[in-house]
Design a protein around this motif. Structure first.
Motif, PDB file in Angstrom:
ATOM      1  N   PHE A  13      12.892  -1.205   9.127  1.00 37.08           N
ATOM      2  CA  PHE A  13      11.891  -0.941   8.097  1.00 37.08           C
ATOM      3  C   PHE A  13      12.458  -0.027   7.009  1.00 37.08           C
ATOM      4  O   PHE A  13      12.160  -0.214   5.830  1.00 37.08           O
ATOM      5  CB  PHE A  13      10.608  -0.374   8.726  1.00 37.08           C
ATOM      6  CG  PHE A  13       9.633  -1.455   9.104  1.00 37.08           C
ATOM      7  CD1 PHE A  13       8.379  -1.519   8.530  1.00 37.08           C
ATOM      8  CD2 PHE A  13       9.984  -2.438  10.021  1.00 37.08           C
ATOM      9  CE1 PHE A  13       7.481  -2.528   8.857  1.00 37.08           C
ATOM     10  CE2 PHE A  13       9.109  -3.449  10.362  1.00 37.08           C
ATOM     11  CZ  PHE A  13       7.850  -3.501   9.785  1.00 37.08           C
ATOM     12  N   HIS A  14      13.285   0.941   7.389  1.00 35.02           N
ATOM     13  CA  HIS A  14      13.912   1.799   6.379  1.00 35.02           C
ATOM     14  C   HIS A  14      14.781   0.981   5.434  1.00 35.02           C
ATOM     15  O   HIS A  14      14.812   1.251   4.228  1.00 35.02           O
ATOM     16  CB  HIS A  14      14.726   2.904   7.043  1.00 35.02           C
ATOM     17  CG  HIS A  14      13.888   4.022   7.575  1.00 35.02           C
ATOM     18  ND1 HIS A  14      14.421   5.103   8.220  1.00 35.02           N
ATOM     19  CD2 HIS A  14      12.548   4.240   7.572  1.00 35.02           C
ATOM     20  CE1 HIS A  14      13.455   5.941   8.578  1.00 35.02           C
ATOM     21  NE2 HIS A  14      12.316   5.420   8.209  1.00 35.02           N
ATOM     22  N   GLU A  15      15.496  -0.011   5.967  1.00 38.47           N
ATOM     23  CA  GLU A  15      16.332  -0.882   5.128  1.00 38.47           C
ATOM     24  C   GLU A  15      15.506  -1.632   4.097  1.00 38.47           C
ATOM     25  O   GLU A  15      16.016  -2.008   3.043  1.00 38.47           O
ATOM     26  CB  GLU A  15      17.091  -1.895   5.994  1.00 38.47           C
ATOM     27  CG  GLU A  15      18.212  -1.290   6.805  1.00 38.47           C
ATOM     28  CD  GLU A  15      18.825  -2.276   7.798  1.00 38.47           C
ATOM     29  OE1 GLU A  15      18.412  -3.458   7.835  1.00 38.47           O
ATOM     30  OE2 GLU A  15      19.728  -1.856   8.553  1.00 38.47           O
ATOM     31  N   ASN A  32       0.803  -1.225   0.000  1.00 36.13           N
ATOM     32  CA  ASN A  32       0.000   0.000   0.000  1.00 36.13           C
ATOM     33  C   ASN A  32       0.833   1.272   0.000  1.00 36.13           C
ATOM     34  O   ASN A  32       0.276   2.364   0.078  1.00 36.13           O
ATOM     35  CB  ASN A  32      -0.919   0.016   1.226  1.00 36.13           C
ATOM     36  CG  ASN A  32      -2.017  -1.007   1.143  1.00 36.13           C
ATOM     37  OD1 ASN A  32      -3.015  -0.805   0.484  1.00 36.13           O
ATOM     38  ND2 ASN A  32      -1.814  -2.135   1.803  1.00 36.13           N
ATOM     39  N   ASN A  33       2.178   1.123  -0.046  1.00 32.95           N
ATOM     40  CA  ASN A  33       3.077   2.263   0.065  1.00 32.95           C
ATOM     41  C   ASN A  33       2.697   3.123   1.283  1.00 32.95           C
ATOM     42  O   ASN A  33       2.580   4.346   1.200  1.00 32.95           O
ATOM     43  CB  ASN A  33       3.072   3.096  -1.224  1.00 32.95           C
ATOM     44  CG  ASN A  33       4.250   4.034  -1.282  1.00 32.95           C
ATOM     45  OD1 ASN A  33       5.307   3.767  -0.727  1.00 32.95           O
ATOM     46  ND2 ASN A  33       4.053   5.168  -1.944  1.00 32.95           N
ATOM     47  N   ALA A  34       2.489   2.430   2.400  1.00 29.84           N
ATOM     48  CA  ALA A  34       2.006   3.075   3.615  1.00 29.84           C
ATOM     49  C   ALA A  34       3.148   3.492   4.524  1.00 29.84           C
ATOM     50  O   ALA A  34       4.233   2.902   4.507  1.00 29.84           O
ATOM     51  CB  ALA A  34       1.070   2.130   4.367  1.00 29.84           C
ATOM     52  N   ALA A  64       9.113   4.739   8.032  1.00 29.39           N
ATOM     53  CA  ALA A  64       8.662   4.476   9.403  1.00 29.39           C
ATOM     54  C   ALA A  64       9.115   5.594  10.322  1.00 29.39           C
ATOM     55  O   ALA A  64      10.207   6.133  10.153  1.00 29.39           O
ATOM     56  CB  ALA A  64       9.215   3.139   9.894  1.00 29.39           C
ATOM     57  N   VAL A  65       8.258   5.928  11.270  1.00 32.15           N
ATOM     58  CA  VAL A  65       8.577   6.907  12.307  1.00 32.15           C
ATOM     59  C   VAL A  65       8.254   6.278  13.653  1.00 32.15           C
ATOM     60  O   VAL A  65       7.556   5.268  13.728  1.00 32.15           O
ATOM     61  CB  VAL A  65       7.812   8.238  12.112  1.00 32.15           C
ATOM     62  CG1 VAL A  65       8.262   8.942  10.854  1.00 32.15           C
ATOM     63  CG2 VAL A  65       6.312   8.012  12.083  1.00 32.15           C
TER      64      VAL A  65
END
Length: 156
Positions: free
Chosen positions: A78-80, A29-31, A85-86
């Protein structure tokens, strides 16, 4: 369909059973993923008990540092994988903090693992998942994690 996924975490391996599901949903979903860890105030004094406030602050600060490091690690993982993500560390009532953060972030999905407690353990400790399920007005993805040490989803 889902643009912002709120993922409450408690730092346990069992809670991490949700991560594979969140990764899949976020990618398809490119969420944006919003990791939240809530720290409750640990003070519960007995009658006539005195607290060393400096020691309390030291322990509280150390726990917050550990919690933030945990969240930072999740964010990096998650960035990898190419997922935005925050993170945020919150304080107070866990259910209330989750619901407030869902509103603040505009989350349209709350994804979390349950620890699968039942019976007296559930009554004694309460259930964050049940509290969120009863009060949330957005979709919730609940994954029951097993009682094994690896935090695997039941049946996997």
């Amino acid at each position: 369909m889902y643009q912002t996924i709120l993922v409450p975490m408690d730092g346990s391996k069992r809670a991490e059973a949700i991560l594979g599901h969140v990764e899949s949903i976020a990618k398809s979903n490119n969420a944006k993923v919003f990791f939240l860890k809530v720290e409750e105030e640990p003070i519960m004094l007995e009658r006539d008990e005195v607290i060393d406030i400096a020691k309390y602050h030291e322990a509280f600060d150390k726990q917050n540092e550990l919690s933030q490091a945990y969240l930072d690690n999740l964010q990096a993982r998650f960035h990898e994988k190419g997922i935005y993500a925050v993170t945020q560390l919150a304080f107070g009532s866990v259910v209330k903090a989750i619901l407030n953060k869902a509103t603040e972030t505009g989350a349209n999905l709350i994804a979390m693992a349950t620890h699968g407690l039942s019976g007296l353990a559930r009554v004694s400790y309460g259930s964050v998942a049940a509290g969120v399920l009863q009060a949330a007005d957005i979709p919730i993805l609940l994954i029951r994690s097993c009682n094994d040490k690896n935090g695997q989803t039941c049946g996997s």
